[in-house]
Design a protein around this motif. Structure first.
Motif, PDB file in Angstrom:
ATOM      1  N   LYS A   1     -25.600 -62.262 104.442  1.00 27.36           N
ATOM      2  CA  LYS A   1     -26.287 -62.344 105.741  1.00 27.36           C
ATOM      3  C   LYS A   1     -27.430 -61.316 105.786  1.00 27.36           C
ATOM      4  O   LYS A   1     -28.539 -61.619 106.243  1.00 27.36           O
ATOM      5  CB  LYS A   1     -25.251 -62.070 106.845  1.00 27.36           C
ATOM      6  N   LEU A   2     -27.148 -60.113 105.295  1.00 25.94           N
ATOM      7  CA  LEU A   2     -28.184 -59.070 105.281  1.00 25.94           C
ATOM      8  C   LEU A   2     -29.403 -59.547 104.492  1.00 25.94           C
ATOM      9  O   LEU A   2     -30.545 -59.396 104.932  1.00 25.94           O
ATOM     10  CB  LEU A   2     -27.620 -57.769 104.680  1.00 25.94           C
ATOM     11  N   MET A   3     -29.141 -60.174 103.344  1.00 25.34           N
ATOM     12  CA  MET A   3     -30.261 -60.623 102.524  1.00 25.34           C
ATOM     13  C   MET A   3     -31.011 -61.795 103.176  1.00 25.34           C
ATOM     14  O   MET A   3     -32.229 -61.874 103.092  1.00 25.34           O
ATOM     15  CB  MET A   3     -29.784 -61.001 101.106  1.00 25.34           C
ATOM     16  N   ASP A   4     -30.267 -62.680 103.842  1.00 23.89           N
ATOM     17  CA  ASP A   4     -30.925 -63.779 104.572  1.00 23.89           C
ATOM     18  C   ASP A   4     -31.850 -63.231 105.658  1.00 23.89           C
ATOM     19  O   ASP A   4     -32.965 -63.713 105.850  1.00 23.89           O
ATOM     20  CB  ASP A   4     -29.884 -64.675 105.257  1.00 23.89           C
ATOM     21  N   GLU A   5     -31.354 -62.216 106.357  1.00 25.63           N
ATOM     22  CA  GLU A   5     -32.161 -61.619 107.439  1.00 25.63           C
ATOM     23  C   GLU A   5     -33.415 -60.959 106.865  1.00 25.63           C
ATOM     24  O   GLU A   5     -34.503 -61.056 107.426  1.00 25.63           O
ATOM     25  CB  GLU A   5     -31.331 -60.584 108.220  1.00 25.63           C
ATOM     26  N   MET A   6     -33.251 -60.264 105.734  1.00 29.22           N
ATOM     27  CA  MET A   6     -34.422 -59.608 105.118  1.00 29.22           C
ATOM     28  C   MET A   6     -35.459 -60.646 104.705  1.00 29.22           C
ATOM     29  O   MET A   6     -36.650 -60.452 104.887  1.00 29.22           O
ATOM     30  CB  MET A   6     -33.994 -58.811 103.872  1.00 29.22           C
ATOM     31  N   ARG A   7     -34.953 -61.749 104.148  1.00 28.54           N
ATOM     32  CA  ARG A   7     -35.872 -62.809 103.694  1.00 28.54           C
ATOM     33  C   ARG A   7     -36.616 -63.407 104.893  1.00 28.54           C
ATOM     34  O   ARG A   7     -37.831 -63.564 104.870  1.00 28.54           O
ATOM     35  CB  ARG A   7     -35.095 -63.889 102.944  1.00 28.54           C
ATOM     36  N   LYS A   8     -35.858 -63.697 105.971  1.00 32.26           N
ATOM     37  CA  LYS A   8     -36.462 -64.277 107.176  1.00 32.26           C
ATOM     38  C   LYS A   8     -37.550 -63.369 107.723  1.00 32.26           C
ATOM     39  O   LYS A   8     -38.611 -63.805 108.142  1.00 32.26           O
ATOM     40  CB  LYS A   8     -35.389 -64.447 108.262  1.00 32.26           C
ATOM     41  N   GLN A   9     -37.242 -62.068 107.734  1.00 29.41           N
ATOM     42  CA  GLN A   9     -38.191 -61.092 108.285  1.00 29.41           C
ATOM     43  C   GLN A   9     -39.484 -61.069 107.452  1.00 29.41           C
ATOM     44  O   GLN A   9     -40.582 -61.048 108.004  1.00 29.41           O
ATOM     45  CB  GLN A   9     -37.538 -59.703 108.293  1.00 29.41           C
ATOM     46  N   ALA A  10     -39.338 -61.136 106.138  1.00 24.12           N
ATOM     47  CA  ALA A  10     -40.524 -61.146 105.266  1.00 24.12           C
ATOM     48  C   ALA A  10     -41.308 -62.444 105.445  1.00 24.12           C
ATOM     49  O   ALA A  10     -42.545 -62.445 105.519  1.00 24.12           O
ATOM     50  CB  ALA A  10     -40.102 -60.962 103.811  1.00 24.12           C
ATOM     51  N   HIS A  11     -40.582 -63.579 105.550  1.00 23.79           N
ATOM     52  CA  HIS A  11     -41.252 -64.878 105.704  1.00 23.79           C
ATOM     53  C   HIS A  11     -42.007 -64.962 107.035  1.00 23.79           C
ATOM     54  O   HIS A  11     -43.055 -65.584 107.121  1.00 23.79           O
ATOM     55  CB  HIS A  11     -40.229 -66.016 105.616  1.00 23.79           C
ATOM     56  N   ARG A  12     -41.427 -64.303 108.054  1.00 24.49           N
ATOM     57  CA  ARG A  12     -42.050 -64.349 109.375  1.00 24.49           C
ATOM     58  C   ARG A  12     -43.496 -63.841 109.340  1.00 24.49           C
ATOM     59  O   ARG A  12     -44.353 -64.276 110.093  1.00 24.49           O
ATOM     60  CB  ARG A  12     -41.214 -63.484 110.331  1.00 24.49           C
ATOM     61  N   PHE A  13     -43.767 -62.924 108.412  1.00 19.72           N
ATOM     62  CA  PHE A  13     -45.120 -62.360 108.336  1.00 19.72           C
ATOM     63  C   PHE A  13     -45.956 -62.983 107.217  1.00 19.72           C
ATOM     64  O   PHE A  13     -47.007 -62.460 106.869  1.00 19.72           O
ATOM     65  CB  PHE A  13     -45.045 -60.837 108.163  1.00 19.72           C
ATOM     66  N   GLY A  14     -45.431 -64.059 106.623  1.00 15.73           N
ATOM     67  CA  GLY A  14     -46.265 -64.778 105.662  1.00 15.73           C
ATOM     68  C   GLY A  14     -45.892 -64.629 104.202  1.00 15.73           C
ATOM     69  O   GLY A  14     -46.586 -65.171 103.336  1.00 15.73           O
ATOM     70  N   ALA A  15     -44.794 -63.921 103.915  1.00 18.13           N
ATOM     71  CA  ALA A  15     -44.353 -63.884 102.509  1.00 18.13           C
ATOM     72  C   ALA A  15     -43.787 -65.258 102.174  1.00 18.13           C
ATOM     73  O   ALA A  15     -43.284 -65.966 103.042  1.00 18.13           O
ATOM     74  CB  ALA A  15     -43.271 -62.827 102.319  1.00 18.13           C
ATOM     75  N   GLU A  16     -43.873 -65.627 100.898  1.00 18.53           N
ATOM     76  CA  GLU A  16     -43.391 -66.934 100.479  1.00 18.53           C
ATOM     77  C   GLU A  16     -42.432 -66.742  99.306  1.00 18.53           C
ATOM     78  O   GLU A  16     -42.658 -65.847  98.475  1.00 18.53           O
ATOM     79  CB  GLU A  16     -44.606 -67.733 100.008  1.00 18.53           C
ATOM     80  N   SER A  17     -41.384 -67.551  99.262  1.00 16.49           N
ATOM     81  CA  SER A  17     -40.428 -67.423  98.150  1.00 16.49           C
ATOM     82  C   SER A  17     -40.493 -68.650  97.263  1.00 16.49           C
ATOM     83  O   SER A  17     -40.666 -69.767  97.757  1.00 16.49           O
ATOM     84  CB  SER A  17     -38.996 -67.325  98.687  1.00 16.49           C
ATOM     85  N   LYS A  18     -40.328 -68.407  95.967  1.00 16.15           N
ATOM     86  CA  LYS A  18     -40.091 -69.515  95.037  1.00 16.15           C
ATOM     87  C   LYS A  18     -38.752 -69.221  94.385  1.00 16.15           C
ATOM     88  O   LYS A  18     -38.524 -68.095  93.901  1.00 16.15           O
ATOM     89  CB  LYS A  18     -41.200 -69.579  93.976  1.00 16.15           C
ATOM     90  N   TYR A  19     -37.876 -70.245  94.392  1.00 15.14           N
ATOM     91  CA  TYR A  19     -36.528 -70.014  93.862  1.00 15.14           C
ATOM     92  C   TYR A  19     -36.527 -70.338  92.373  1.00 15.14           C
ATOM     93  O   TYR A  19     -35.847 -71.231  91.910  1.00 15.14           O
ATOM     94  CB  TYR A  19     -35.515 -70.817  94.686  1.00 15.14           C
ATOM     95  N   GLU A  20     -37.336 -69.593  91.683  1.00 15.70           N
ATOM     96  CA  GLU A  20     -37.519 -69.832  90.248  1.00 15.70           C
ATOM     97  C   GLU A  20     -37.418 -68.527  89.495  1.00 15.70           C
ATOM     98  O   GLU A  20     -37.550 -67.449  90.069  1.00 15.70           O
ATOM     99  CB  GLU A  20     -38.901 -70.466  90.013  1.00 15.70           C
ATOM    100  N   HIS A  21     -37.213 -68.667  88.196  1.00 15.37           N
ATOM    101  CA  HIS A  21     -36.984 -67.513  87.336  1.00 15.37           C
ATOM    102  C   HIS A  21     -38.195 -67.323  86.417  1.00 15.37           C
ATOM    103  O   HIS A  21     -38.559 -68.240  85.669  1.00 15.37           O
ATOM    104  CB  HIS A  21     -35.718 -67.798  86.516  1.00 15.37           C
ATOM    105  N   ILE A  22     -38.828 -66.179  86.503  1.00 14.42           N
ATOM    106  CA  ILE A  22     -39.964 -65.906  85.608  1.00 14.42           C
ATOM    107  C   ILE A  22     -39.418 -65.679  84.197  1.00 14.42           C
ATOM    108  O   ILE A  22     -38.511 -64.866  84.005  1.00 14.42           O
ATOM    109  CB  ILE A  22     -40.700 -64.615  86.052  1.00 14.42           C
ATOM    110  N   ASP A  23     -39.952 -66.412  83.205  1.00 19.78           N
ATOM    111  CA  ASP A  23     -39.413 -66.186  81.865  1.00 19.78           C
ATOM    112  C   ASP A  23     -40.420 -65.584  80.891  1.00 19.78           C
ATOM    113  O   ASP A  23     -40.089 -65.309  79.739  1.00 19.78           O
ATOM    114  CB  ASP A  23     -38.778 -67.466  81.284  1.00 19.78           C
TER     115      ASP A  23
END
Ligand code: NDP
Length: 314
Positions: free
Chosen positions: A61-83
Motif C-alpha cells: 500500500k505504501l508503494m502504491d501511494e508513493m507511485r500515485k503521488q509521483a504520477h499525480r505530478f506527471g511521472a510515468e511508469s513503464k512496467y518493464e525491465h531495462i536489460d
C-alpha cells in the motif's frame, strides 16, 4: 527513440521519491519499474517505521501511494525491465530488448536483493517454509520451530524478531564466531528462545507434500570442521546472509565497491559519470531503510535537476 530529461531505473522508495521530486520540477520523468514494481517493500507486510503512518501501513500500500503521488505530478511508469544501458555518450541510452530510450540524465535506484544459499531445494521450498524476510513471514511460524542461517546483523535481527512467534530459533552459522555487532550479539545470547549451531552449513532443505502442499520438515546440516552430517527438525528456514546490490547492468561502467554497491561522490548522489545518479539500497548497504532510501531519492532528483540546469536543460 523516445527521449526524456530524466529516466529512473527502479521503483522502490528511492526511485518513486526521485520520480515525485523530478515530476514536481517539471522534468516529466519516466520510471522503469522492473521485475518487482515497488521493490523490496512489496514483499513485506506491515511497515511501522515510515514516518507519517502512526497506525502502520502495509508495504504494497505504501508503494502504491508513493507511485500515485509521483504520477499525480506527471511521472510515468513503464512496467518493464531495462536489460542494457549505454552511458558512453549523451544523451544516455537504455534498452528494453531492442527498444531504446534516450535521456539527458539517469537516476539509478535498482536496489538490492536478499542473497540465497544457492541450493535447488531452497528454491523448491521458497514460500513453503523457506523465506528471506522474517518481517514478512515470521507470523506464519507462530508456536513452531525455525532456523536462521547467517552470522551478521541481519541474521541476528531476524532471529530475535522471530522469537516473537516461534517457540525456538536456531541460528546456523558457518563459523564459531558471529560477525554481528556486540549489542545484537548480546541480545541474542540472552534470549532463551535462541540456540546456536556453530560451524554448520545447510546442505539440503527437506520436506514432504500433503494434499499437494509442500511443507518443510527438516534441514540437513554439515559440520564445517569434521564433515559430519546431522538433521535438524524445523518448520521454517530464514536466510539471513546479506544482500547483493542489483548492479550487474552497470559493471565496467560505474564505480562500485568490493561488494558491487555503486559508489556515490561525497554526500551527493553523483556517480563517476556526470549526469548519472544513484540512490537507495543500490548505493547504501548500511542503513537500508525505506525512509533513508526515500531521502536519497529526493537528493538524487535535486542533484539531477541542478545538473541539468547547469547543462542548460530546464
Ligand atoms: P553481512 O555480510 O554482515 O553478514 C552475512 C553473514 O552471512 C555472515 O555471517 C556470513 O558468514 C554469512 N554468510 C554469507 N554467505 C553465506 C553462505 N553462502 N552460507 C552461509 N553463511 C553465509 O550481512 P548482513 O546483511 O548481516 O549485514 C549487512 C550490513 O547491514 C552490515 O553492515 C550490518 O551491520 C548492517 N545491518 C544492520 C542492522 C542493524 O543495525 N539493525 C540490521 C541488519 C544489517 P561469515 O561471517 O563467515 O562471513
Amino acid at each position: 527513440m523516445e527521449h526524456r530529461k530524466v529516466i529512473i531505473i527502479g521503483s522502490g522508495p528511492a526511485g518513486l521519491t526521485a520520480a515525485l521530486y523530478a515530476a514536481r520540477a517539471n522534468l516529466s520523468p519516466l520510471v522503469f519499474e522492473g521485475s518487482q514494481p515497488g521493490g523490496q517493500l512489496t514483499i513485506t507486510t506491515e511497515v511501522e517505521n515510515f514516518p507519517g503512518f502512526p497506525e502502520g501501513i502495509t508495504g504494497p500500500k505504501l508503494m502504491d501511494e508513493m507511485r500515485k503521488q509521483a504520477h499525480r505530478f506527471g511521472a510515468e511508469s513503464k512496467y518493464e525491465h531495462i536489460d542494457r544501458v549505454d552511458f558512453s555518450e549523451r544523451p544516455f541510452k537504455v534498452y528494453v530488448g531492442d527498444t531504446g530510450y534516450t535521456a539527458d540524465s539517469i537516476i539509478i535506484s535498482t536496489g538490492a536483493s536478499a542473497r540465497l544459499l544457492g541450493l535447488d531445494s531452497e528454491k523448491e521450498y521458497m514460500g513453503f517454509g523457506v523465506s528471506a524476510c522474517a518481517t514478512c513471514d515470521g507470523f506464519f511460524f507462530k508456536d513452531l520451530e525455525v532456523a536462521v542461517v547467517g552470522g551478521g546483523d541481519t541474521a541476528i535481527e531476524e532471529a530475535t524478531f522471530l522469537t516473537k512467534f516461534a517457540t525456538k530459533v536456531t541460528i546456523i552459522h558457518r563459523r564459531d564466531e558471529l560477525r554481528a555487532s556486540k549489542i545484537m550479539r548480546e541480545r541474542a545470547e540472552k534470549n532463551p528462545k535462541i540456540e546456536f549451531k556453530w560451524n554448520s552449513v545447510v546442505t539440503e532443505v527437506v520436506g514432504s507434500e500433503e494434499n499437494g502442499i509442500k511443507k518443510l520438515t527438516h534441514l540437513q546440516l554439515k559440520d564445517t570442521n569434521t564433515g559430519a552430517m546431522e538433521e535438524l527438525r524445523v518448520d521454517g528456514l530464514f536466510i539471513g546472509i546479506g544482500h547483493s546490490p542489483n548492479t550487474s547492468l552497470f559493471s565496467d561502467l560505474l564505480d562500485m565497491d568490493d561488494n558491487g554497491y555503486l559508489i556515490t561522490r561525497g554526500k551527493s548522489t553523483y556517480t563517476n559519470i556526470d549526469g548519472v545518479f544513484a540512490c537507495g539500497d543500490v548505493q547504501d548497504h548500511v542503513y537500508r531503510q525505506a525512509v533513508s532510501a526515500a531521502g536519497s531519492g529526493c537528493m538524487a532528483s535535486i542533484d539531477a535537476e541542478r545538473w541539468l540546469a547547469e547543462q542548460g536543460i530546464e
